[in-house]
Design a protein around this motif. Structure first.
Motif, PDB file in Angstrom:
ATOM      1  N   THR A  73      31.089  48.696  63.073  1.00  0.00           N
ATOM      2  CA  THR A  73      30.681  47.429  62.474  1.00  0.00           C
ATOM      3  C   THR A  73      29.479  46.883  63.233  1.00  0.00           C
ATOM      4  O   THR A  73      29.187  47.310  64.365  1.00  0.00           O
ATOM      5  CB  THR A  73      31.823  46.396  62.525  1.00  0.00           C
ATOM      6  N   GLU A  74      28.808  45.926  62.636  1.00  0.00           N
ATOM      7  CA  GLU A  74      27.633  45.322  63.279  1.00  0.00           C
ATOM      8  C   GLU A  74      28.016  44.694  64.617  1.00  0.00           C
ATOM      9  O   GLU A  74      27.299  44.827  65.611  1.00  0.00           O
ATOM     10  CB  GLU A  74      27.031  44.269  62.348  1.00  0.00           C
ATOM     11  N   THR A  75      29.159  44.045  64.668  1.00  0.00           N
ATOM     12  CA  THR A  75      29.626  43.407  65.901  1.00  0.00           C
ATOM     13  C   THR A  75      29.872  44.436  66.995  1.00  0.00           C
ATOM     14  O   THR A  75      29.521  44.209  68.160  1.00  0.00           O
ATOM     15  CB  THR A  75      30.922  42.619  65.627  1.00  0.00           C
ATOM     16  N   GLU A  76      30.453  45.587  66.634  1.00  0.00           N
ATOM     17  CA  GLU A  76      30.697  46.641  67.626  1.00  0.00           C
ATOM     18  C   GLU A  76      29.382  47.224  68.148  1.00  0.00           C
ATOM     19  O   GLU A  76      29.249  47.478  69.348  1.00  0.00           O
ATOM     20  CB  GLU A  76      31.530  47.757  66.999  1.00  0.00           C
TER      21      GLU A  76
ATOM     22  N   ILE B 242      26.421  45.695  68.278  1.00  0.00           N
ATOM     23  CA  ILE B 242      25.793  44.678  69.137  1.00  0.00           C
ATOM     24  C   ILE B 242      26.491  44.637  70.495  1.00  0.00           C
ATOM     25  O   ILE B 242      25.840  44.565  71.536  1.00  0.00           O
ATOM     26  CB  ILE B 242      25.814  43.307  68.448  1.00  0.00           C
ATOM     27  N   GLY B 243      27.824  44.724  70.491  1.00  0.00           N
ATOM     28  CA  GLY B 243      28.569  44.727  71.743  1.00  0.00           C
ATOM     29  C   GLY B 243      28.210  45.909  72.628  1.00  0.00           C
ATOM     30  O   GLY B 243      28.068  45.768  73.845  1.00  0.00           O
ATOM     31  N   ARG B 244      28.047  47.077  72.014  1.00  0.00           N
ATOM     32  CA  ARG B 244      27.668  48.260  72.807  1.00  0.00           C
ATOM     33  C   ARG B 244      26.268  48.104  73.396  1.00  0.00           C
ATOM     34  O   ARG B 244      26.019  48.470  74.534  1.00  0.00           O
ATOM     35  CB  ARG B 244      27.727  49.519  71.945  1.00  0.00           C
TER      36      ARG B 244
ATOM     37  N   ARG C  90      24.709  45.300  74.117  1.00  0.00           N
ATOM     38  CA  ARG C  90      24.723  44.280  75.172  1.00  0.00           C
ATOM     39  C   ARG C  90      25.253  44.836  76.483  1.00  0.00           C
ATOM     40  O   ARG C  90      24.928  44.328  77.548  1.00  0.00           O
ATOM     41  CB  ARG C  90      25.565  43.092  74.734  1.00  0.00           C
TER      42      ARG C  90
END
Length: 96
Positions: A49-52, A54-56, A58
């Motif tokens: 997902t987009e959130t995953e 972005i988390g990676r 960061r």
């Protein structure tokens, strides 16, 4: 679970079945770990997902989050006064 290279070669199908069922297998050579067999994620979860994503990103030390603003354009090195020609105009005149 740990298994030697020799044992793995002789019973590969068995160990692949175990890995497919969720077990992790450490492969050793002369008593030292050299590889790890892990089960694959399900194909449905292969797309992040987009959130995953972005988390990676960061978590990477060389990635810095942006400010959300457009980047500033560099300032021109030479100011052209009124009545002066630009380089493009000079070249265009010379080429006729």
């Amino acid at each position: 679970m740990e298994v030697s290279v020799r044992e793995l070669k002789s019973r590969l199908s068995e160990y692949l079945r175990r890995v497919a069922n969720g077990e992790e297998v450490i492969v050793t050579s002369h008593g030292k770990p050299v590889a790890q067999l892990l089960p694959l994620r399900s194909r449905r979860r292969a797309v992040l997902t987009e959130t995953e994503v972005i988390g990676r990103f960061r978590g990477l030390p060389w990635v810095r989050p942006g400010s959300g603003k457009k980047p500033a354009l560099p300032k021109p090195l030479i100011r052209i006064g009124k009545g002066e020609k630009t380089l493009a105009e000079i070249v265009s005149e010379q080429r006729g």
